[in-house]
Enzyme design. Structure first.
Site, short mmCIF file in Angstrom:
data_model
loop_
_atom_site.label_atom_id
_atom_site.label_comp_id
_atom_site.label_asym_id
_atom_site.label_seq_id
_atom_site.Cartn_x
_atom_site.Cartn_y
_atom_site.Cartn_z
N ASP A 66 -6.14 0.19 1.24
CA ASP A 66 -6.19 -0.07 2.81
C ASP A 66 -7.66 -0.46 3.18
O ASP A 66 -8.37 -0.94 2.21
CB ASP A 66 -5.71 1.31 3.40
CG ASP A 66 -6.73 2.44 3.05
OD1 ASP A 66 -7.60 2.30 2.26
OD2 ASP A 66 -6.64 3.59 3.57
N LYS A 112 0.95 -1.12 -0.03
CA LYS A 112 -0.15 -0.05 0.07
C LYS A 112 1.02 1.25 -0.19
O LYS A 112 0.70 2.24 -0.66
CB LYS A 112 -1.14 -0.04 1.19
CG LYS A 112 -1.92 1.07 1.19
CD LYS A 112 -1.55 2.33 1.78
CE LYS A 112 -1.58 2.14 3.23
NZ LYS A 112 -1.46 3.62 4.09
#
Length: 403
Positions: free
Chosen positions: A281, A262
């Protein structure tokens, strides 16, 4: 510090449909903007940039210290040029920083045609743009985002600037420092000092990454990961360097301390100009499940394969600027913007089963991987939250060398 020069207020014709700074600067892309009264301020490339907006124009001015930085990163002093002749490239910087070469209304229309959910949410969140930030700042900012929210990330980033960045000037009585260089964060006492400042385990990541970027990688390594179709500000100084693809850039970033999938995608999207990067996320996972019926509703093993699948799914829907479209829906899912939504997004506990993989560092060919499964509960709150790939998956792996 007395400023060498403060420009007059100038303006760019920009509607709120093309750019809304009230939303764009608050949605978790950049963490250094400060709002004082009705104006936004941040140091950017050696100057304090001040912004305000009405329905038809973006108003801006710049404040420089002595000496100042020019677009080609050469230093000038009062001995070099008369004050009235000092170059002002602030408009060009703004056009770059806010990615104004793209027409937001056209992109929103394209995404709305391809996606009924985007068409439903977007009208209340127009004017969100992806920022074209400095890659190094984006990297450190998003390392700070691990298990964190926007308010606390901003506090950490301001502390980094206050303690390690050069002072540029003041707005009122508030000092404004520029972002520290990698070299400024490589001292022997940096990690312990950052822990004293409240960075926790992120202190080690920041110190190690600063050392790797400044000492263990080739010169201009970060710049070599930039999308050649969307070069960084001042990129002409780097000349001809070998460029990476998006996938290559993403994989190389994973070799840095504290960088998971991420964080790597956040840097690719907002620091390296790769519009197809889709950071995943808990907010994006919720969106994928709730609005796109992606995966099971209760539990899901979230491996790198699953992470990539979510990104690929959205890239297929939204195209080459998928990360921008994702940012609009991400913002719509934030608690702090819930007053704009037709209904307040549900705040809930999301239970996620995570594959925990451990790779033996000095393993022989016959060594086997240990595989366990753990279940964690994540509280979805305002801001950037623990993401499945970076903070829930705990992996011990050997670091690959960087070319």
């Amino acid at each position: 510090m007395a400023a060498l020069r403060i420009s007059e207020w100038r303006k760019l014709p920009l509607s709120l449909t093309e750019l809304c700074i009230e939303t764009t600067l608050r949605c978790g892309q950049s963490f250094r903007w400060r709002k004082i009264d009705d104006e936004w301020h941040m140091t950017l490339h050696g100057r304090i940039l001040s912004l305000k907006q009405d329905s038809d124009h973006l108003h801006y001015k710049a404040t420089w210290p002595a000496p100042i930085s020019t677009g080609n990163n050469k230093r000038l002093s009062t001995k070099d040029l008369p004050i009235q002749d000092l170059p002002d490239d602030t408009e060009d910087l703004l056009r770059h920083y806010f990615s104004l070469r793209h027409n937001a209304a056209t992109l929103y229309e394209q995404w709305s045609q391809n996606d009924p959910n985007f068409r439903k949410k977007a009208p209340k969140f127009t004017g969100i743009r992806i920022l074209s930030q400095d890659a190094w700042e984006a990297l450190i900012g998003f390392i700070c985002s691990s298990n964190n929210n926007i308010s606390r990330i901003s506090q950490m980033v301001h502390k980094l600037c206050d303690h390690y960045g050069p002072l540029i000037g003041h707005i009122g009585d508030q000092p404004f420092h520029d972002f520290p260089t990698p070299e400024a964060l490589t001292g022997k006492k940096v990690e312990s000092h950052l822990r004293e400042l409240g960075f926790g385990y992120r202190a080690k990541y920041i110190a190690e990454t600063a050392r790797m970027v400044s000492q263990d990688t080739p010169k201009d390594w970060l710049e070599s990961l930039t999308n050649p179709e969307n070069p960084g500000w001042g990129s002409e100084q780097y000349g001809k360097i070998e460029r990476s693809t998006y996938k290559e850039a993403h994989e190389k970033l994973l070799s840095l301390s504290g960088v998971g999938p991420k964080v790597a995608d956040c840097v690719c999207l907002m620091g390296l100009g790769w519009g197809e990067a889709v950071p995943v996320d808990t907010h994006v996972w919720q969106i994928a499940q709730r609005d796109y019926k992606f995966g099971k509703t209760k539990t899901k093993t979230f491996s790198k394969v699953m992470y990539d699948s979510v990104g690929d799914h959205f890239r297929k829907i939204w195209g080459s600027q998928a990360g921008w479209a994702q940012s609009v829906l991400f913002t719509a899912n934030l608690k702090s913007f819930s007053d704009r939504a037709a209904a307040k997004p549900e705040v809930q506990d999301v239970k996620v089963e995570v594959e925990e993989k451990v790779v033996l560092e000095d393993a022989k060919p016959i060594a086997k991987r240990k595989r366990t499964t753990v279940t964690k509960t994540v509280k979805v709150e305002d801001g950037l939250q623990p993401d499945m790939a970076d903070s829930l998956t705990k992996r011990k792996r050997t670091r690959s060398s960087m070319a």
